[in-house]
Design a protein around this motif. Sequence first.
Motif, PDB file in Angstrom:
ATOM      1  N   GLY A 153       3.929  -3.738  -3.709  1.00  0.00           N
ATOM      2  CA  GLY A 153       4.255  -5.137  -3.496  1.00  0.00           C
ATOM      3  C   GLY A 153       5.006  -5.421  -2.225  1.00  0.00           C
ATOM      4  N   ARG A 154       5.540  -4.365  -1.562  1.00  0.00           N
ATOM      5  CA  ARG A 154       6.289  -4.599  -0.327  1.00  0.00           C
ATOM      6  C   ARG A 154       5.918  -3.623   0.785  1.00  0.00           C
ATOM      7  N   VAL A 155       6.178  -2.295   0.561  1.00  0.00           N
ATOM      8  CA  VAL A 155       5.989  -1.316   1.634  1.00  0.00           C
ATOM      9  C   VAL A 155       4.543  -1.274   2.118  1.00  0.00           C
ATOM     10  N   LEU A 156       3.612  -1.042   1.199  1.00  0.00           N
ATOM     11  CA  LEU A 156       2.201  -0.941   1.597  1.00  0.00           C
ATOM     12  C   LEU A 156       1.670  -2.299   2.049  1.00  0.00           C
ATOM     13  N   LYS A 157       2.098  -3.355   1.396  1.00  0.00           N
ATOM     14  CA  LYS A 157       1.677  -4.701   1.783  1.00  0.00           C
ATOM     15  C   LYS A 157       2.097  -4.998   3.221  1.00  0.00           C
ATOM     16  N   GLY A 240       7.867   9.308  16.147  1.00  0.00           N
ATOM     17  CA  GLY A 240       8.118   7.884  15.979  1.00  0.00           C
ATOM     18  C   GLY A 240       9.028   7.522  14.825  1.00  0.00           C
ATOM     19  N   VAL A 241       8.901   8.219  13.704  1.00  0.00           N
ATOM     20  CA  VAL A 241       9.690   7.854  12.520  1.00  0.00           C
ATOM     21  C   VAL A 241      11.193   7.947  12.776  1.00  0.00           C
ATOM     22  N   PRO A 242      11.700   9.019  13.414  1.00  0.00           N
ATOM     23  CA  PRO A 242      13.148   9.046  13.700  1.00  0.00           C
ATOM     24  C   PRO A 242      13.599   7.885  14.587  1.00  0.00           C
ATOM     25  N   LEU A 243      12.747   7.477  15.533  1.00  0.00           N
ATOM     26  CA  LEU A 243      13.112   6.368  16.408  1.00  0.00           C
ATOM     27  C   LEU A 243      13.187   5.046  15.647  1.00  0.00           C
ATOM     28  N   MET A 244      12.358   4.918  14.620  1.00  0.00           N
ATOM     29  CA  MET A 244      12.367   3.682  13.829  1.00  0.00           C
ATOM     30  C   MET A 244      13.675   3.474  13.073  1.00  0.00           C
ATOM     31  N   GLN A 245      14.433   4.567  12.865  1.00  0.00           N
ATOM     32  CA  GLN A 245      15.632   4.472  12.027  1.00  0.00           C
ATOM     33  C   GLN A 245      16.742   3.656  12.677  1.00  0.00           C
ATOM     34  N   VAL A 246      16.611   3.336  13.974  1.00  0.00           N
ATOM     35  CA  VAL A 246      17.620   2.501  14.630  1.00  0.00           C
ATOM     36  C   VAL A 246      17.438   1.033  14.260  1.00  0.00           C
ATOM     37  N   LEU A 247      16.288   0.681  13.684  1.00  0.00           N
ATOM     38  CA  LEU A 247      16.023  -0.700  13.286  1.00  0.00           C
ATOM     39  C   LEU A 247      16.817  -1.049  12.029  1.00  0.00           C
ATOM     40  N   PRO A 248      17.244  -2.311  11.884  1.00  0.00           N
ATOM     41  CA  PRO A 248      18.005  -2.712  10.683  1.00  0.00           C
ATOM     42  C   PRO A 248      17.235  -2.453   9.390  1.00  0.00           C
ATOM     43  N   ASN A 249      15.919  -2.668   9.415  1.00  0.00           N
ATOM     44  CA  ASN A 249      15.089  -2.438   8.235  1.00  0.00           C
ATOM     45  C   ASN A 249      13.816  -1.711   8.671  1.00  0.00           C
ATOM     46  N   PRO A 251      10.322   0.139   9.063  1.00  0.00           N
ATOM     47  CA  PRO A 251       9.112   0.019   8.232  1.00  0.00           C
ATOM     48  C   PRO A 251       8.884   1.223   7.334  1.00  0.00           C
ATOM     49  N   ILE A 252       9.421   2.371   7.738  1.00  0.00           N
ATOM     50  CA  ILE A 252       9.323   3.569   6.903  1.00  0.00           C
ATOM     51  C   ILE A 252      10.538   4.443   7.193  1.00  0.00           C
ATOM     52  N   THR A 253      11.190   4.932   6.159  1.00  0.00           N
ATOM     53  CA  THR A 253      12.357   5.789   6.343  1.00  0.00           C
ATOM     54  C   THR A 253      11.927   7.254   6.451  1.00  0.00           C
ATOM     55  N   ARG A 254      12.848   8.097   6.883  1.00  0.00           N
ATOM     56  CA  ARG A 254      12.544   9.532   6.966  1.00  0.00           C
ATOM     57  C   ARG A 254      12.119  10.078   5.607  1.00  0.00           C
ATOM     58  N   ASP A 255      12.833   9.658   4.561  1.00  0.00           N
ATOM     59  CA  ASP A 255      12.519  10.160   3.224  1.00  0.00           C
ATOM     60  C   ASP A 255      11.158   9.681   2.748  1.00  0.00           C
TER      61      ASP A 255
END
Length: 293
Positions: A153-157, A240-249, A251-255
């Motif tokens: 309902g959220r992540v995949l959407k 790319g995923v580690p770089l995304m972690q600087v964003l407030p929310n 789109p995908i976390t490391r876990d």
Amino acid sequence: MTNVLVTGATGFVGRAVVKELLGRGHRVFAGSRGGEAVGGASGLKLDVTDPGSVTRAVGEADPGAVIHLVGIIQEQGDQTFSRVHVDATRHVLAATPRSARYLHMSALGAGEIPGSRYSVTKGEAEALAQRSGLNWTIFRPSLIFGVGDDFFGRVLKNLVSAAPVVPQIGDGRFPFRPVSVEDVAQAFVSALDRPETVGHVYALTGPQEFTFRELLELELAALGKKKPIVPVPLALMNLGVPLMQVLPNPPITRDQYAMLKAGNTAPNDEAREVFRLPMHRLQDRLGQIVQGR
């Protein structure tokens, strides 16, 4: 009729479990930080990270069974995986009466996914339950689907809606076997009437296995969208995923990334037969899930 204390009762799975308990005639105490009532259940203030709060709630509910559902999929501030999964479980186990049934929400792959603190702490919490001396039963669900779920309902959407193309992690072959929230709730509540389930760990998975690419295709179809699905090499995702972690929310976390790469599947035979689960299909529910109704 059994007094049942449910932690995390206002959450997605919690509400379904409370509904199932009430439908079977149990007296339910819905534990949550705010103490809100859920359906016909009595609301009870309960912060599982505070041992004093847990002791008070258990004393008020006087439970013959405790269903511990609290968990997080993303750390925020002091709400870390270690605190919410491990410390909280320790508090609940210590307060649960020795004669009571204890049902524990874990996750498929608990303790088995390298690079995932979620998985590691879920495994540590399982170990605490198994050493507790209580009459425990542990459930390990796969991705849980239903109206109000977080993944479909959220992540995949968001993943299939955000850009002109849909990014696919690697070759998209990672396997998943999503299970409905109704099947999960039925398994938990049915265990209360089945003493032979004490001391057992059950995988909770649905009737059909999908690859990650197939899930993307199903989500697109449910949303009525037509977009190209573009594979993103794992080497690029790893950067790319580690770089995304600087964003407030992000789109995908490391876990989440570690768990997606690991896949999430297991046979459903044992739980299906023991708890007589109806095995609802993802395809039949996805339209309602993405519309939020």
